[in-house]
Design a protein around this motif. Structure first.
Motif, PDB file in Angstrom:
ATOM      1  N   GLN A  91       0.846  -1.179   0.000  1.00  0.00           N
ATOM      2  CA  GLN A  91       0.000   0.000   0.000  1.00  0.00           C
ATOM      3  C   GLN A  91       0.884   1.233   0.000  1.00  0.00           C
ATOM      4  OE1 GLN A  91      -2.015   0.467   3.916  1.00  0.00           O
ATOM      5  NE2 GLN A  91      -1.095  -1.501   4.423  1.00  0.00           N
ATOM      6  N   PRO A  92       0.352   2.356  -0.465  1.00  0.00           N
ATOM      7  CA  PRO A  92       1.178   3.553  -0.588  1.00  0.00           C
ATOM      8  C   PRO A  92       1.655   4.055   0.763  1.00  0.00           C
ATOM      9  CG  PRO A  92      -1.135   4.021  -1.088  1.00  0.00           C
ATOM     10  CD  PRO A  92      -1.014   2.547  -0.950  1.00  0.00           C
ATOM     11  N   ASP A  93       2.867   4.624   0.761  1.00  0.00           N
ATOM     12  CA  ASP A  93       3.377   5.230   1.983  1.00  0.00           C
ATOM     13  C   ASP A  93       2.484   6.396   2.391  1.00  0.00           C
ATOM     14  OD1 ASP A  93       5.477   3.456   2.052  1.00  0.00           O
ATOM     15  OD2 ASP A  93       6.818   4.773   0.914  1.00  0.00           O
ATOM     16  N   GLU A  94       2.313   6.552   3.710  1.00  0.00           N
ATOM     17  CA  GLU A  94       1.468   7.626   4.207  1.00  0.00           C
ATOM     18  C   GLU A  94       2.288   8.614   5.019  1.00  0.00           C
ATOM     19  OE1 GLU A  94      -2.085   6.312   6.173  1.00  0.00           O
ATOM     20  OE2 GLU A  94      -2.324   4.573   4.859  1.00  0.00           O
ATOM     21  N   GLN A  95       1.873   9.876   4.963  1.00  0.00           N
ATOM     22  CA  GLN A  95       2.498  10.907   5.771  1.00  0.00           C
ATOM     23  C   GLN A  95       2.029  10.788   7.214  1.00  0.00           C
ATOM     24  OE1 GLN A  95       1.094  14.064   2.874  1.00  0.00           O
ATOM     25  NE2 GLN A  95       3.038  14.959   3.533  1.00  0.00           N
ATOM     26  N   PRO A  96       2.805  11.314   8.153  1.00  0.00           N
ATOM     27  CA  PRO A  96       2.421  11.206   9.569  1.00  0.00           C
ATOM     28  C   PRO A  96       1.115  11.942   9.855  1.00  0.00           C
ATOM     29  CG  PRO A  96       4.726  11.843   9.354  1.00  0.00           C
ATOM     30  CD  PRO A  96       4.133  11.938   7.993  1.00  0.00           C
ATOM     31  N   THR A  97       0.430  11.436  10.886  1.00  0.00           N
ATOM     32  CA  THR A  97      -0.764  12.099  11.391  1.00  0.00           C
ATOM     33  C   THR A  97      -0.353  13.317  12.210  1.00  0.00           C
ATOM     34  OG1 THR A  97      -2.000  10.028  11.508  1.00  0.00           O
ATOM     35  CG2 THR A  97      -2.770  11.827  12.916  1.00  0.00           C
ATOM     36  N   MET A  98      -1.052  14.425  12.024  1.00  0.00           N
ATOM     37  CA  MET A  98      -0.812  15.610  12.845  1.00  0.00           C
ATOM     38  C   MET A  98      -1.861  15.645  13.954  1.00  0.00           C
ATOM     39  SD  MET A  98      -0.702  19.651  11.797  1.00  0.00           S
ATOM     40  CE  MET A  98      -2.443  20.016  11.990  1.00  0.00           C
ATOM     41  N   PRO A  99      -1.438  15.622  15.216  1.00  0.00           N
ATOM     42  CA  PRO A  99      -2.438  15.654  16.290  1.00  0.00           C
ATOM     43  C   PRO A  99      -3.316  16.895  16.184  1.00  0.00           C
ATOM     44  CG  PRO A  99      -0.261  15.135  17.161  1.00  0.00           C
ATOM     45  CD  PRO A  99      -0.061  15.556  15.732  1.00  0.00           C
ATOM     46  N   VAL A 100      -4.591  16.689  16.128  1.00  0.00           N
ATOM     47  CA  VAL A 100      -5.561  17.788  16.107  1.00  0.00           C
ATOM     48  C   VAL A 100      -6.647  17.442  17.121  1.00  0.00           C
ATOM     49  CG1 VAL A 100      -7.288  19.029  14.759  1.00  0.00           C
ATOM     50  CG2 VAL A 100      -5.117  18.384  13.696  1.00  0.00           C
ATOM     51  N   TRP A 101      -6.726  18.222  18.201  1.00  0.00           N
ATOM     52  CA  TRP A 101      -7.711  17.947  19.251  1.00  0.00           C
ATOM     53  C   TRP A 101      -8.868  18.942  19.210  1.00  0.00           C
ATOM     54  CZ3 TRP A 101      -6.210  13.404  19.947  1.00  0.00           C
ATOM     55  CH2 TRP A 101      -4.854  13.067  20.049  1.00  0.00           C
ATOM     56  N   VAL A 102      -8.618  20.133  18.700  1.00  0.00           N
ATOM     57  CA  VAL A 102      -9.666  21.136  18.536  1.00  0.00           C
ATOM     58  C   VAL A 102      -9.486  21.764  17.168  1.00  0.00           C
ATOM     59  CG1 VAL A 102     -10.605  23.338  19.343  1.00  0.00           C
ATOM     60  CG2 VAL A 102      -9.848  21.638  21.007  1.00  0.00           C
TER      61      VAL A 102
END
Length: 985
Positions: free
Chosen positions: A481-492
């Motif tokens: 599967q394609p490489d994915e970029q990191p998740t950016m924490p978003v809480w609000v």
């Protein structure tokens, strides 16, 4: 594409003309929702059938009665709960995302009045400022009148979501046991791969999958490539004789020593099939592999609870698995690459994707580029400022993620919004039994710490995690599967949203917990996440916080200005998903709610006209009245037979606990007040057990079987309680002592033969020497008696010459019959518990539960002789040394002799001079046991009296409810054969 439903509450939700890998369009099924007829297909869930029929509004939230539609597609669903069925099969709070559709189902929405569309309770949403977090706690501080007459009635009337069923459950449930080397929980690619690797090495492997299909997310997210990998792994596992695969089986809890509970749905789809509806599996496993996957997190923005706002993975599931769409124009908002798969799936289904709103400043991975190549606008560094619409999505407004949301960059129309806030591994089973977690800052998730797994009895890890459950969202390369970029924490969303906006951002969708509620809890001093949970009810809904807890603790961490690991998680407790009471209880209901335990001689007692007495879970013979004979006359006859000849008592119900091991003597010296380790082999000794507070909790005869083995007798019905007491101390305090305990109560039948002719009966049976020289009082012997292997104890509870014979349970009835056969000419007579109680009272012997009530210590009963002065400690010793326990003013055991031959009522109190603070007469004692003694020809009683033994000869007054009084003299508690000569015959 089918016609769209134009109603504003169901705008855009519809069945797609193609797709739906799990449904069979050849079989149309019917259902109704609030009386409205709908249709679906075989393979649908209730959720997919409702969405496919255009019904997105499915219920109301608990606190504010806000409109709610489905958020998810699995067990994590917090919103879409309905009342299901009618009559005896009505069930409230059924999660439509996990309930399979069957023909003719009737569904009813919950928590509204008068209708789902128009709910008067929605006024609460306008009163939100008066209903902040913990408002119900704050009502406690008001005057009692306000609480009792205003707040309490309203809060109680508002509690709960669905209405409870009123009819008995007509369905059948069962329980089963399994023992395996390895259990793999989760039938996704990671779980199937782990099962195959373990199975190739030998040993029995059990694979549990909560759904009706295998493969987890792989067939949905990776398409044909994922499906092929799943098929290959399944083919291999199905060909292995040492592998068992179970679908529709949810692992709900992992406990000590590899003990796993799992609920299997057998006939939920067809309760009229005659099969058990569900089966509860109790599984012992050498090792547990958690392949439980991960759950997608929502994002917190204004209006994220409007029906039509769903998790991106759920939208994808509905499109691919069931061929239904929550809208025709689906926008996407995300902080990670995975949500782009939803946009691509929507395009493949012929739907519109007007925009992908990505909070990250950069989205240049393979998945975003694939979407851009198909003409979809991707807005990076952006956020959803708000959702338009009340009972369904009509559009969204967009702003910059790093701003405060006051500047709207774009407004667009859509009828569904797919959101993704990242993923959280399902660590519940891992954590149930003590497995620890680490915070992965890069992926913004808690993951199992392989260095600190749940520990088994041998001190080694009893569980391991694989795949997404371990934080490996890429399946360790099992599927390309394609490489994915990191998740950016978003809480609000947006990051600097003002306070006014945070009142409209939802964390716990069912319980209406908002971002502002958690922030308020932090301001009011609830720094512990456990306290915040209870103050706000975050994570206390029926989904147990599966979609809300991580976001909530992140908001709490921000409010406390500390990192997320410092805040930690709430405690993960089983069950993972709710279990029905029917599944838990199985057949333990109705007449067998409390299982009736019968001795091996039960049928004989019935044939001989017994009158039964319930004792714990047992039933014991109370007396054996002959035809036309009154019970009290039968008791007198039985006592006379024992005192003058010979009687038999079925004592099989007495608890029998084997205690064995190098440290067994040391252990029993702590459990009992006496010196048990000093009992010689071949001897018995009466023993007392106390709680850590010093109060007497049980008594019985302890038998020294060998150098390292003792048999502990307990009271009837007390075996399980005392065995648990022993194990509690062994496992929690003296875990390093080498002691083994086993409850053998039901393994042996036990028969007491008592009376002056008891030895003659045993001699006629033959096989063992029971002479006084060979078998003295408080001795025991083992051998063959009447051809049956037996152990004979020379102990007495009647005060007469007595033997108790223990034989294997299957031999009990045969020996009982033989005793009555050889002793017929001697007048051998069965006697029951009432005769036993009278005879023990005549001898001044105590009875646990009569002379004790949880506040009595051995010293109160004159049992100081049973407390060893040779040992330093025992459980309860220090408590008994407290000044109150050693006070000479304590109520102590005495005998009571009626002055006018009237019975002294059981439980009656003796009055003293003066009155207490409530104006009642002071008391100075009470009656604990009272009987008519046929041996003495008069009433006798025992009681606890203040300074009793020092007051022998005094007369006490016992007032009665009718205004009269009974007067009794304090006497010695031993009324019969004080020297004990009859027992030593």
């Amino acid at each position: 594409m089918s016609d769209k439903v134009n109603n504003r509450n169901t705008r855009g939700a519809h069945r797609l003309p193609g797709g739906g890998r799990l449904i069979d369009r050849r079989h149309v099924l019917t259902l109704s929702f609030n009386g409205r007829p709908l249709t679906g297909y075989r393979g649908d869930t209730l959720a997919s059938a409702l969405i496919g029929s255009g019904q997105m509004l499915m219920g109301r939230s608990f606190k504010y009665h806000r409109p709610r539609g489905p958020l998810a597609s699995g067990a994590e669903e917090p919103n879409a709960l309905v009342g299901l069925g009618v009559g005896p099969r009505f069930e409230p709070n059924q999660r439509v995302t996990t309930t399979a559709l069957r023909d003719g189902m009737q569904l009813f929405s919950q928590n509204h009045w008068p209708t789902l569309e128009f709910d008067v309770g929605a006024i609460n949403a306008r009163l939100y400022r008066f209903l902040p977090a913990g408002f119900y706690y704050k009502t406690f501080i008001h005057p009692r009148f306000a609480w009792k007459h205003v707040f309490e009635p309203v809060i109680r009337r508002s509690a709960g979501l669905g209405r409870p069923p009123v009819s008995p459950d007509p369905d059948h449930y069962e329980q089963a046991y399994d023992f395996v080397d390895t259990v793999v929980v989760g039938g996704g690619v990671a779980g199937l791969d782990a099962a195959a690797k373990v199975a190739r090495q030998g040993g029995r492997v059990l694979v549990l999958e909560q759904n009706d299909w295998w493969g987890g997310r792989a067939p949905v997210d990776q398409g044909e490539a994922g499906a092929q990998v799943v098929e290959a792994l399944l083919a291999e596992l199905q060909g292995m004789a040492n592998v068992t695969l179970r679908r529709n089986t949810m692992a709900t809890g992992l406990y000590d020593h590899g003990y796993l509970l799992a609920a299997e749905r057998i006939a939920d789809h067809d309760p009229d099939s005659g099969l058990p509806r569900q089966r509860l599996w109790r599984i012992r496993a050498g090792h547990v592999i958690t392949a439980t996957g991960a759950l997608e997190r929502p994002l917190a923005f204004v209006g994220n609870d409007v029906p039509g706002v769903m998790l991106a993975s759920a939208v994808r599931d509905y499109l691919v698995n069931w061929g239904v769409a929550p809208g025709a124009r689906i926008a996407v908002v995300t902080n990670n690459d995975d949500a782009y798969r939803t946009a691509l799936a929507a395009l493949d289904a012929g739907l519109e994707v007007p925009v992908v709103v990505d909070a990250r400043p950069n989205a240049s991975g393979a998945l975003p580029e694939m979407l851009r190549a198909r003409g979809v606008t991707v807005l990076t560094g952006s956020a959803v400022a708000g959702v338009r619409g009340g009972k369904g999505v009509t559009g969204i407004t967009i702003c910059a993620q790093d701003g405060d949301g006051k500047t709207i960059t774009q407004t667009l129309e859509c009828d569904a919004l797919a959101m993704s806030g990242g993923w959280s591994p399902v660590v519940h089973l891992w954590s149930h039994c003590g497995g620890k977690l680490n915070w992965d800052e890069t992926a913004a998730m808690f993951v199992p710490d392989p260095a600190r797994p749940p520990l088994g009895a041998d001190g080694r890890g009893m569980a391991s995690a694989v795949g997404a459950a371990a934080g490996d969202l890429a399946l360790a390369g099992l599927i390309a599967q394609p490489d994915e970029q990191p998740t950016m924490p978003v809480w609000v969303m947006p990051a600097r949203a003002p306070v006014k906006s945070r009142f409209k951002m939802w964390l716990d969708f069912q319980n209406d917990v908002k971002v502002s509620d958690v922030e308020l809890a932090a301001r009011e001093g609830y720094a512990s996440v456990e306290h915040t949970k209870r103050y706000t009810t975050l994570g206390m809904a029926t989904d147990q916080g599966k979609t809300s807890n991580i976001n909530g603790l992140a908001i709490l961490s921000q409010s406390l200005n500390q990192p997320i690991p410092a805040t930690g998680t709430t405690t993960f407790r089983p069950p993972y998903t709710p279990l029905t009471f029917g599944t838990i209880a199985a057949d333990a209901r109705g007449d067998v709610f409390q299982p009736l335990r019968k001795t091996p001689m039960d049928a004989w007692h019935t044939e001989h006209g017994v009158k039964w007495e319930p004792v714990g879970h047992w039933r014991r013979p109370y007396a054996y009245p002959a035809r036309g004979e009154a019970v009290h006359d039968a008791v007198a006859r039985e006592i006379g037979a024992v005192r003058g000849g010979v009687g038999t008592l079925d004592a099989s119900t007495l608890g029998k606990i084997l205690v064995k091991g190098p440290d067994a003597g040391r252990f029993l010296d702590m459990i009992y007040t006496g010196l048990v380790s000093g009992i010689p082999v071949g001897k018995c000794r009466y023993g007392l057990m106390c709680s850590e507070n010093g109060f007497l909790m049980d008594d019985g005869v302890v038998v020294r079987l060998s150098e390292d083995s003792w048999l502990c007798h307990t009271t009837t019905g007390g075996a399980e309680r005392i065995h648990a007491h022993m194990e509690d101390w062994l496992q929690c305090e003296w875990w390093d002592w080498k002691v083994y305990t086993a409850n053998l109560t039901e393994q042996f039948a036990q028969i007491a033969i008592a009376g002056p002719k008891a030895r003659e009966v045993l001699e006629r049976l033959g096989g063992m020497d029971v002479s006084a020289e060979t078998l003295p009082h408080m001795g025991w012997a083992e051998g063959m008696l009447a051809g049956v292997p037996a152990r004979i104890y020379r102990i007495s509870f009647s005060g007469e010459l007595s033997f108790e014979i223990a034989v294997p349970a299957r031999q009990g009835l045969a020996l009982w019959n033989k005793i009555h056969e050889v002793g017929a000419d001697l007048g051998v007579t069965p006697y029951g518990t009432e005769a036993m109680h009278v005879m023990r009272a005549e001898k001044g012997f105590i009875m646990i539960g009569d002379e004790t009530d949880g506040t009595v210590i051995p010293q109160d009963l004159g049992l100081n002789w049973a407390i060893s002065k040779k040992k330093a400690d025992y459980i309860g010793k220090r408590a008994q040394e407290r000044s109150f326990m050693a006070s000479p003013e304590r109520w102590r055991l005495v005998g009571l002799e009626s002055m006018d031959a009237r019975m002294i009522p059981d439980g009656a109190y003796a009055v003293a001079d003066g009155h207490n603070a409530n104006g009642q007469r002071n008391t100075q004692g009470r009656v604990t046991s009272t009987y008519h003694s046929p041996t003495l020809g008069r009433p006798i009683a025992m009681g606890l009296v203040r300074r009793g033994p020092e007051r022998i000869g005094e007369v006490l007054e016992f007032p009665q409810p009718n205004g009269e009084s009974v007067r009794a003299r304090i006497v010695d508690p031993v009324f019969y054969d004080k020297e004990g000569t009859r027992a030593n015959g």
